[in-house]
Every structure is written in structure tokens, then in C-alpha cells.
Design a protein around this motif. Structure first.
Motif: not given
Length: 781
Positions: A235-240, A39-43
Motif C-alpha cells: 500500500p505504501i508503494v502504491i500510494t507513492w 520500492g527502490d525503483l519507484s523512488t
């Protein structure tokens, strides 16, 4: 009720023993890891370019700056998360666990430089202690000179041991600092998309309140745990990730299909040649592209090495590269920016989908912040277990998912600090400077510890370890210097937080060590106990007296205070030591070490309960049952000294046995004739029938016991029925006369303040006050 001697937790993450993953299991865990680990890395695309172009460099029409930044981002993501963590560091697991303390515990075990004062040789017989770590080959016989030389060097010089501990604590303090800064910059950057729908004067009055409201809600909901909404994280991170990938591909083809040329390292050279000092300082913003990489290693215990590798290489890494390339492609065709703050992520998002992307970004930022907060709770729990942090209240928010914990004191402290830096800085530039320094400091610590793991644990050559630390250390040192130069522009925050937490940890560890040394120097000899006789010179009443002590051998001095001041004592006495060992987990069947103090008729036992730094401490009722069962199994198995002779020396006193499952304890409210034991087993029942609680031991059918063993078990059952009292010393630790000013400040002020304001021993938290007896004693250390 039959006692079930199972593991500490249950559920998908609860099993400490890692089995070989099938592809289906690995893919399932890889999917789940996207919501917890990445989550942190993807944002990070939300703020990397914005921080990089904040003021150190300008975005010119030649595109040399934007191409250079993209080249740096690509190679940094490739060398640090992909090469260092995914391919190398993930292999250095401590029986499936990762993180700073996992590396440190590996080194402690292989070099025998542990900082825990009550270590025993029996601890080295634990299955998790001896297990080969990190996939390294076994040391070649007579040829492992590099590892032996480094081991002798560490064991010989105590200064090096302290430096190693200090290094681990620095990494831990920076992780705690990251727990303050990451939620702030992630949420603040996510809501910065509001800036495109209003003027600059308006948005600065909206961003901060909205970000603070989200942060307050995030921390306020921590005590509920994440197990109820955790299924939404992936699902939230995958959608992002899907959003930023699609937007990236669109921007590449729509604005600049040739942006891929910037992946050449030649553009890094052109970038530094043109920008010089400004380009070097801008590296502090570029390094934010790898924030969250340490989570891949820290959260290893919740998943598996293969699942984390699959998730990063197949989903996260390609998505991030496409996102950064797309932003660079857009900026390469837009050189006139209305104002500096509009160079962020959202300016490259097509206007038609900007609001949905803003909503997804906020959710992804919350998920990433949640993972960092949980990771902070976890590392503080590890520090507390290893006597490096004051005892805190640890609440397990899920009985199914191991590792989901909540620490109230730390949660509210993190919230206050997080709100303070958000309100105080009010922009991503200074938040990014602070967060970047914390991130790169943790990575430097990991690199240093890994170089020692390569030699000591993997038995590789010193040359390979030197190459590792020079290559990755040089990259990280470059970024660290670029962050440190911005000390006055926000980078002072993680340093200040680290100093505060370092002082707390060092003071607590030093005070705990001195208190233990006082116990060792003032313990009572066994001859004194034997001189009291079987009744210990006092009246023995029915029940079990549980005397808490930190000693693993000998009799604590505080026991003489008990005998002197109390007119009566329990018929069964147990000296209980609950200690931590430098492993992640201890198997339930290896948990207890049991021994006898004095002859059998004294009914005095020593029991040592061993826990790893990731183990879950059971509640008091379950712990009591396990404790009584371990003593009963010790009695039944006949593991004692020859002919029941008394222990007359410390060497004999150290003779203890690991007691596993055997006897089961059944407690129920029933008449003796109504209670029937399981088929294929024998029962020993108590003769005390006038009590509400009936206790019986269920022993294996094949057990043959003589009359003395049966009598001892009978007495233990009757004592259990009568109840258990917890006897603890209330210590007042003071610096002895003649101590220096610094020692008096540390002990009389610092340690005394922490001791008065921290929690009691973990096992005693939920014990009724009526069952607890405290006796005061002054420790002059």
C-alpha cells in the motif's frame, strides 16, 4: 512425536516448486511484489534530475537539455528494465530463483564448470538439477554445435572457469555495495524536501541528522523481521506511485502539454550535440532512473515471472514515465532556479500537498531500502552456502515467509558504512555517483552471464548471444564510462567496497579449497579400517557418534586421531558431510545420500546431506531425526553391497543411495505399553525401557524384514535413545614450508583470521557443548 518430513519453509513464498499461476494468484502476487521488488525503483524520481543537472549541464531556456534528459530517461527505462529484464532475463530462472548466483549455477550445471570441490555424479540426478531452465527448448540432436563448442571451451580452460567465478563474485560484491549506498541515497533524497521550507544554510544542518536517525532506526529494527509490517509495504508503494503519477499528469497539463514530444530519440541526439562532454558525464545521473531494476530478477524466487511482469508493465512503468514527464514539463517553464539544490523532485510538487508527499516519500524510501538490505542478506547467504563467504549467523525472522532472514554481523556493518557515506558525502550528487556505478556494474555482469545462458542453457545460436551482449552491453558500457569518470567524486566508494569484499571472498574460497585438497590427499584407506576389525580396535559404547567431514568419499585423516587418542567409541558411527549443490533447492526426499562403510557388523555409515543455496537448514533436533530416519530407511530397504561385503576400493565407497521418506521416527516420554503405533503400520521398539525418552520406528505395513535387518534397526534405536555426540575436527590451517610470500599471507594471516572469527558449521550452532567433541589437527597446505 511423529517426524514430519515436510519442506524447509511454509507460507506464501516458501514453495520452491513453481506451479502455473492462475490469473487471481498472479494478480495477488503482482500486488505483493510492488512492496518488495519496486520500492527502490519507484523512488528514483526523487534524485534523477537533481543529480543530472548537478554541475555537468545547465538548464537553459531552449529546453534542449531537459528534453534530452527526458528522452534518455524514457528510452533507458524502456530498453533496460522493460526489454532486457521483463522480457528476456526473467526467463533465465534457476527453478524459479533469480539473481547473479542463479545465472552462475545454471552455467555450472550445463557446462560442468562448478567450483564446489565435493561434487558427485549423484548430484546431477537431482530433479532440480536436471530441470530445463529458462524456458529454453531442448537441444536438437546432433545439431547443437554452438552450445557444445562453448561448453568444451569452458571445460578445457581453467582460466575461463576462474574468470567466470570472478565475474559472478564482482556482481555479488557490487550488490553488497548497493546495499550500503541505496538506503543512504534513498532516505537522504526523501528528507531533502525539508530544503524548501528553510534556507540553504539551515537545511544542510537538518537533513543529515534526520537521515541518519531514520537509517539507524531502519537497521536497528531488522532483527524483528518484516513479516509483522510487510503487509503495509505494497500500500505504501502504491500510494507513492499514485502520488507521482497524479502530480506528473497535473504538471503536464498545467505547464507543458507538448512535453510528450521529448520522447522522440531525436532529442537525445540534439542533447549530446549541444552538451558534448558535459552531456556524456551527466549520463551518470540519468542512469539512476533504473536503480532497483536488478531487484526484479533477484527477487524472482519470492513471486513468479508473470506477477513481476504484470506489476512493472501495468503500474510501475507508466507511473515512472508520467512522473519524469511531469517534472520535465514543470522545469521547461521554470528556467530561473534560485539555487542548484532546488531543481530536485519537490520543487515540482504543488505547495499545498508538499508535506503529505514528503511523508509518503520517506515511507517509500524506507520500504525500498528494506528490500535492498534483505536482498543483501540473501546474496551473502548464497555466497556462504557455496563456500565463497565466511560462515555467518543466519536468523530466519519468519516461519511463514520463506527467504526473510537477518544476519547480525552484516546488518551492523551495513549500518556503519551507510552512516559513514551519508555523513561523509552530505549530498545526493556524490551519493548518486557512487550508487550509479554499483548499479550499472551489476547490470553489466548480468548481461555477460546472460549471453552465456542464451547459448549453453537455451541452446540458441552464438549470433543471438553476441547481438544481446553488443546491444545491451553497449548501452550499459556507455553509462558505466560516465560513472567511472567520476571516480574522485564518489564513484570510488563501490569500487573500494567491492575490492574489500572480493579479497575476503577469494581468500575464504582459496583457503577452503586448499583445506579440502589436503583432506583428499591425506584420507585414510578403507583397508586400514577393515584391519581394525568390527570393534575398530577400541571399546564400542552405546550411542551414535556423528563425525563431521567435508569428504564425500574415503575416511578423513582426523578419524585416525580419534581412534588413536580415544579409549572408546560409539556403537554406531556416521560420517556426516553437509554440502552445497549448485541448485536453488533440494527436495526433502532427495536430501540424504546414505551408504555403508565396511561390512554390516561394523555399524559404520556415510551420510551426505545436500542443500541448495536457497535452502533453509533445519534446527539440530529436526536434523537429527531426519538423519536417523534416512539411515533406518537405508537399512530397511536393503540398499547395500552384495552379500554385505566390505568396501575395498574408492569406487565401491562411492556407491551410495538416495533415501527418501519411508520409516518415521517417534520419540516420546512414555512407557512402552502406552505407546501405540498408527493403524496400518508396524513398529520396532527399543528394549531399553529405563530411559526417559522412548524411541520407535514406524515402518510401512508391507515391509518384510529379515532378522539381520531387524537387529540392525534395533541397535540403531538403542543408540538413538542413548544419545548422539557430534565429533568435529578443529583444524589449524597453515601454509606448508617453502610456500611463497603471497600464499603465506593468504593462508597464515587472511584465512586464519577469517576462520577464527566466523561461525562454526550451520548444523552445529545450537548443539549443546556437552554433546560436542573437538579434536585438533594441523593442515599444512
Amino acid at each position: 512425536m511423529d517426524l514430519e518430513r515436510g519442506g524447509a519453509g511454509a507460507g506464501r513464498y516458501s514453495t520452491p516448486e513453481k506451479k502455473k499461476d492462475s490469473w487471481r494468484t498472479a494478480l495477488t502476487l503482482a500486488y505483493q511484489s510492488l512492496g518488495v521488488v519496486y520500492g527502490d525503483l519507484s523512488t528514483s524520481p526523487l534524485y534523477v534530475y537533481k543529480n543530472t543537472f548537478a554541475e555537468d549541464i545547465e538548464h537553459s531556456e531552449t529546453n534542449e537539455e531537459i528534453y534530452g534528459v527526458l528522452s534518455f530517461v524514457f528510452w533507458t527505462l524502456t530498453l533496460v528494465p522493460l526489454l532486457k529484464y521483463v522480457l528476456i532475463v526473467l526467463r533465465a530462472d534457476d527453478n524459479g530463483e533469480g539473481g547473479t548466483f542463479a545465472l552462475y549455477s545454471l552455467l555450472c550445471r550445463h557446462a560442468r564448470v562448478g567450483f564446489l570441490p565435493n561434487g558427485q555424479l549423484a548430484d546431477e540426478e537431482l530433479s532440480t538439477y536436471k530441470k530445463m531452465d529458462g524456458g529454453g527448448a531442448a537441444p536438437p540432436t546432433g545439431a547443437d554445435t554452438a552450445a557444445s563448442r562453448v561448453k568444451r571451451l569452458l571445460e578445457k580452460h581453467h582460466v575461463l572457469q576462474r574468470l567466470l567465478l570472478l565475474l559472478a563474485l564482482i556482481g555479488t560484491c557490487m550488490v553488497i555495495g548497493d546495499g550500503v549506498l541505496t538506503p543512504a541515497i534513498s532516505v537522504f533524497s526523501a528528507v531533502s524536501g525539508l530544503e524548501l521550507s528553510m534556507s540553504e544554510e539551515q537545511h544542510k544542518y537538518v537533513e543529515v541528522p534526520v537521515a541518519c536517525l531514520i537509517l539507524v532506526a531502519l537497521f536497528a529494527l531488522q532483527h524483528y523481521g518484516t513479516h509483522r509490517v510487510g503487509f503495509l509495504f505494497a500500500p505504501i508503494v502504491i500510494t507513492w506511485l499514485l502520488c507521482i503519477s497524479v502530480i506528473g499528469v497535473y504538471n503536464i497539463f498545467h505547464w507543458n502539454p507538448h512535453v510528450y514530444q521529448a520522447l522522440s530519440p531525436y532529442y537525445m541526439y540534439k542533447f549530446l550535440k549541444k552538451t558534448q562532454r558535459g552531456g556524456w558525464m551527466s549520463l551518470g545521473g540519468i542512469l539512476l532512473c533504473i536503480t532497483g531494476s536488478e531487484a526484479m530478477f533477484a527477487d524472482l524466487g519470492h513471486f513468479s515471472q508473470l506477477s513481476i511482469q504484470i506489476a512493472f508493465t501495468s503500474v510501475v512503468y507508466p507511473s515512472l514515465i508520467l512522473a519524469y514527464m511531469g517534472q520535465a514539463a514543470y522545469l521547461s517553464r521554470h528556467h530561473i532556479i534560485e539555487s542548484d539544490y532546488r531543481i530536485g523532485f519537490y520543487v515540482s510538487v504543488p505547495e499545498q500537498i508538499r508535506w503529505p508527499v514528503l511523508g509518503i516519500a520517506i515511507l517509500a524510501a524506507v520500504v525500498g531500502s528494506q528490500a535492498v538490505i534483505t536482498g543483501t542478506f540473501s546474496i551473502i547467504k548464497q555466497c556462504s552456502a557455496l563456500s565463497c563467504f565466511p560462515r555467518v549467523k543466519i536468523v530466519h525472522t519468519s516461519s511463514k515467509v520463506h527467504g526473510q532472514i537477518y544476519i547480525p554481523e552484516i546488518n551492523w556493518m551495513l549500518m556503519i558504512l551507510c552512516l559513514a557515506v551519508t555523513v561523509g558525502f552530505r549530498d545526493t550528487k556524490r551519493l548518486g555517483n557512487a550508487s550509479g556505478l554499483a548499479v550499472i556494474a551489476v547490470m553489466l555482469v548480468t548481461t555477460c552471464l546472460m549471453s552465456l545462458v542464451i547459448v549453453l542453457c537455451w541452446h540458441r545460436s552464438i549470433f543471438l548471444a553476441v547481438c544481446f551482449i553488443l546491444f545491451f552491453g553497449a548501452i550499459e558500457a556507455l553509462y558505466f564510462s560516465a560513472s567511472l569518470i567520476k571516480f574522485l567524486e564518489g564513484a570510488w566508494v563501490p569500487i573500494a567496497l567491492s575490492i574489500i569484499f572480493m579479497v575476503i571472498m577469494c581468500v575464504w574460497h582459496y583457503g577452503t579449497l586448499k583445506k579440502y585438497e589436503f583432506d583428499i590427499q591425506n584420507k585414510v584407506s578403507i583397508d586400514w579400517l577393515l584391519g581394525l576389525g568390527p570393534n575398530l580396535g577400541i571399546v564400542r559404547v552405546r550411542g551414535i557418534g556423528l563425525i563431521h567431514t567435508e569428504l564425500v568419499s574415503g575416511i578423513p585423516a582426523i578419524f585416525s586421531h580419534f581412534v588413536t587418542n580415544l579409549p572408546a567409541f560409539h556403537q554406531v558411527l556416521v560420517f556426516l558431510c553437509i554440502k552445497s549443490v549448485p541448485v536453488a533447492y533440494v527436495r526433502p526426499e532427495e536430501r540424504f545420500l546414505v551408504g555403508r562403510i565396511g561390512p554390516k557388523e561394523y555399524r559404520v555409515y556415510r551420510c551426505i546431506a545436500r542443500y541448495g543455496y536457497h535452502d533453509v537448514h533445519k534446527d539440530d533436533l529436526e536434523f537429527e531425526k531426519d538423519l536417523v530416519c534416512s539411515i533406518a530407511e537405508f537399512i530397511r530397504s536393503g540398499i547395500s553391497h552384495p552379500s554385505g561385503t566390505a568396501e575395498r576400493s574408492e569406487k565401491v565407497d562411492n556407491r551410495m543411495a538416495v533415501v527418501g521418506a519411508g520409516i518415521r521416527l517417534c520419540e516420546e516420554d512414555a512407557d512402552p505399553e502406552d505407546a501405540a503405533g498408527p493403524s496400518g503400520s508396524k513398529e520396532i521398539q527399543s528394549t531399553v525401557t529405563a530411559r526417559k525418552k522412548k524411541v520407535r520406528f514406524v515402518v510401512p505395513e508391507s515391509s518384510d524384514m529379515d532378522s539381520s535387518v531387524r537387529e540392525e534397526l534395533q541397535e540403531l534405536m538403542e543408540a538413538r535413545e542413548a544419545g548422539m555426540a557430534f565429533i568435529m575436527g578443529h583444524s589449524d590451517v597453515r601454509a606448508k614450508s617453502g610456500s611463497g610470500l603471497i600464499k603465506r599471507l593468504v593462508i597464515d594471516v587472511g584465512y586464519d583470521f577469517l576462520r577464527r572469527n566466523c561461525r562454526g558449521p550451520a548444523f552445529a550452532v545450537s548443539i549443546p557443548h556437552a554433546s560436542t567433541l573437538e579434536v585438533g589437527m594441523v593442515y599444512n597446505v
